[in-house]
Write a protein that holds these residues in place. Sequence first.
Motif, short mmCIF file in Angstrom:
data_model
loop_
_atom_site.label_atom_id
_atom_site.label_comp_id
_atom_site.label_asym_id
_atom_site.label_seq_id
_atom_site.Cartn_x
_atom_site.Cartn_y
_atom_site.Cartn_z
N PHE A 100 -27.58 -47.20 -36.79
CA PHE A 100 -27.61 -45.74 -36.73
C PHE A 100 -26.33 -45.18 -36.11
O PHE A 100 -25.79 -44.18 -36.59
CB PHE A 100 -28.84 -45.30 -35.92
CG PHE A 100 -28.75 -43.92 -35.34
CD1 PHE A 100 -28.82 -42.80 -36.15
CD2 PHE A 100 -28.59 -43.74 -33.97
CE1 PHE A 100 -28.72 -41.53 -35.60
CE2 PHE A 100 -28.50 -42.48 -33.43
CZ PHE A 100 -28.57 -41.37 -34.24
N GLN B 132 -34.48 -53.15 -31.94
CA GLN B 132 -34.96 -51.89 -32.48
C GLN B 132 -35.71 -51.11 -31.40
O GLN B 132 -36.31 -51.70 -30.50
CB GLN B 132 -35.90 -52.13 -33.67
CG GLN B 132 -35.23 -52.66 -34.91
CD GLN B 132 -36.24 -52.84 -36.04
OE1 GLN B 132 -37.35 -53.30 -35.82
NE2 GLN B 132 -35.84 -52.49 -37.26
N GLU C 175 -30.38 -38.19 -32.93
CA GLU C 175 -29.12 -37.81 -33.57
C GLU C 175 -28.62 -36.47 -33.05
O GLU C 175 -27.44 -36.30 -32.76
CB GLU C 175 -29.31 -37.75 -35.08
CG GLU C 175 -28.03 -37.35 -35.82
CD GLU C 175 -28.23 -37.29 -37.33
OE1 GLU C 175 -27.35 -36.74 -38.01
OE2 GLU C 175 -29.27 -37.78 -37.81
N LEU D 99 -35.73 -40.29 -34.82
CA LEU D 99 -34.33 -40.41 -35.22
C LEU D 99 -33.60 -39.07 -35.21
O LEU D 99 -32.46 -38.96 -34.76
CB LEU D 99 -34.24 -41.05 -36.61
CG LEU D 99 -32.84 -41.41 -37.11
CD1 LEU D 99 -32.18 -42.40 -36.17
CD2 LEU D 99 -32.92 -41.97 -38.52
N LYS E 22 -42.48 -40.72 -34.41
CA LYS E 22 -41.55 -41.78 -34.03
C LYS E 22 -41.54 -42.88 -35.10
O LYS E 22 -42.51 -43.06 -35.83
CB LYS E 22 -41.91 -42.36 -32.67
CG LYS E 22 -41.73 -41.38 -31.52
CD LYS E 22 -42.00 -42.05 -30.18
CE LYS E 22 -41.77 -41.08 -29.02
NZ LYS E 22 -41.99 -41.74 -27.71
N GLU E 23 -40.43 -43.60 -35.13
CA GLU E 23 -40.28 -44.71 -36.07
C GLU E 23 -39.38 -45.76 -35.46
O GLU E 23 -38.66 -45.51 -34.48
CB GLU E 23 -39.69 -44.19 -37.39
CG GLU E 23 -38.33 -43.51 -37.19
CD GLU E 23 -37.80 -42.92 -38.47
OE1 GLU E 23 -37.84 -43.63 -39.49
OE2 GLU E 23 -37.34 -41.77 -38.44
N VAL F 160 -36.14 -47.81 -35.14
CA VAL F 160 -34.76 -47.47 -35.46
C VAL F 160 -33.85 -48.60 -35.01
O VAL F 160 -33.97 -49.10 -33.87
CB VAL F 160 -34.35 -46.14 -34.78
CG1 VAL F 160 -32.89 -45.83 -35.07
CG2 VAL F 160 -35.25 -45.01 -35.22
N ASP F 161 -32.92 -49.00 -35.88
CA ASP F 161 -31.86 -49.93 -35.50
C ASP F 161 -30.70 -49.10 -34.94
O ASP F 161 -29.97 -48.44 -35.70
CB ASP F 161 -31.37 -50.74 -36.70
CG ASP F 161 -32.40 -51.78 -37.14
OD1 ASP F 161 -32.86 -52.53 -36.27
OD2 ASP F 161 -32.74 -51.81 -38.34
#
Length: 411
Positions: free
Chosen positions: A270, A298, A307, A303, A262-263, A265-266
């Motif tokens: 995105f 965030q 997506e 991601l 995990k990271e 993310v905006d």
Amino acid sequence: MRNVHIRVLVILAVLSLLGIVGTQVFWLNRAIAQQDQVFNYNVQVALRNVVESLCEANGKDFPTVNPIEQVSGNYFIVRTNDKIDLTNLEYLISAEIKKRSISQDFEYGVYDCANDRMVYAENVRLGGERSQDIMPVLKNDEYYFGIYFPDKSRSLIAGFDLWKFTSAISLVVIIFFGFALFVILRQKRLSEVQRDFINNVSHELKTPLATLSLASSTLAERNTEGNNKYVQIIKKEVSRLQKNVEDILHSSLAESDATIKKELVDIDQFLDPLIKELKEQYSNQMIDWKLNISISKQIYTNLKLLENILRNLIDNAVKYGGKEISIEAHQSDKKTEISISDNGSGIAPEYQKQVFKKFFRVPENNNQHNQKGFGLGLHIVASEVKKLKGKISLKSKPGVGSTFKITIPNG
């Protein structure tokens, strides 16, 4: 099924079976011990009554010291130290034992205290006739007799019919558990083999498909306008094959036990390029796009999975929806909600809970579209949402449209 789930299942099942067997053994031993105590007590009471009858016949008082001694679990000695009438002894013992509801056969013997030798012995069957043998007349004044129950242990256990029934049930449960465990492990192995096969086949197909895609693109640039129609057909079919291969790969990965990275993310940064790309991809569909995105924070997520989830849902809305697709995104302190809506033909209520199952496709007569596919898209979405610790829901009404909403945690 994950290995940890199988281990937990096996451990719980083994502990349950051990508990059942242990409980049965404990209560069986306790019941046998209680039956043994009752049996010993009844025998001693019966023999005490025999001694009283013998003393009364000899005109003597009952001994001050207890004349009955239990030498072992099934052998008793009665020290009368007096005359014994053998004619009445067997009758007295049999009668007193029957009074105490003891139905076991026994053996008894009379001993001469002065000479320390047995002077008479007999095997008595309570259900048969009394011995008609001529009995000797005992002349001395000091005798004692012993009584032995050869079938005591077997008789005690034979009375536990309920225990036999529960033991049979336990044996059936153990056999069933062993068979179920064998089937589970076998199915798990087959599932692993199937997944490995799908991964290998998918990877093997990706390379020639990529080559075909590149070749068709080159032909499209060089061919004349007359042949370009066939090149476009090739490109379209190659794209469809690539999508199917990607679905198979994503399905296999979504069901795997691999941990995800995990990271931060905006979401707004995105979503904007992703929606722009999808609009361009489906520009020939004449779709009316409606956006309502209010995201400011965030989120900590994967991601690629997010997506792929959105691509699948939007692709599903384009294929089965109408000409209007709405994308909404809202956020609270702890979660982010993204909804994909269409005004297509909708899904009948009886199929709404099944659309997330692997390989399930809504029957064609319940949908105005005849789209090709494996029935993996929504299954992949549900599996990947689960990997993100989120939830997915569906609201649909035939003839009105469908709304898929995913809810994922911000952290």
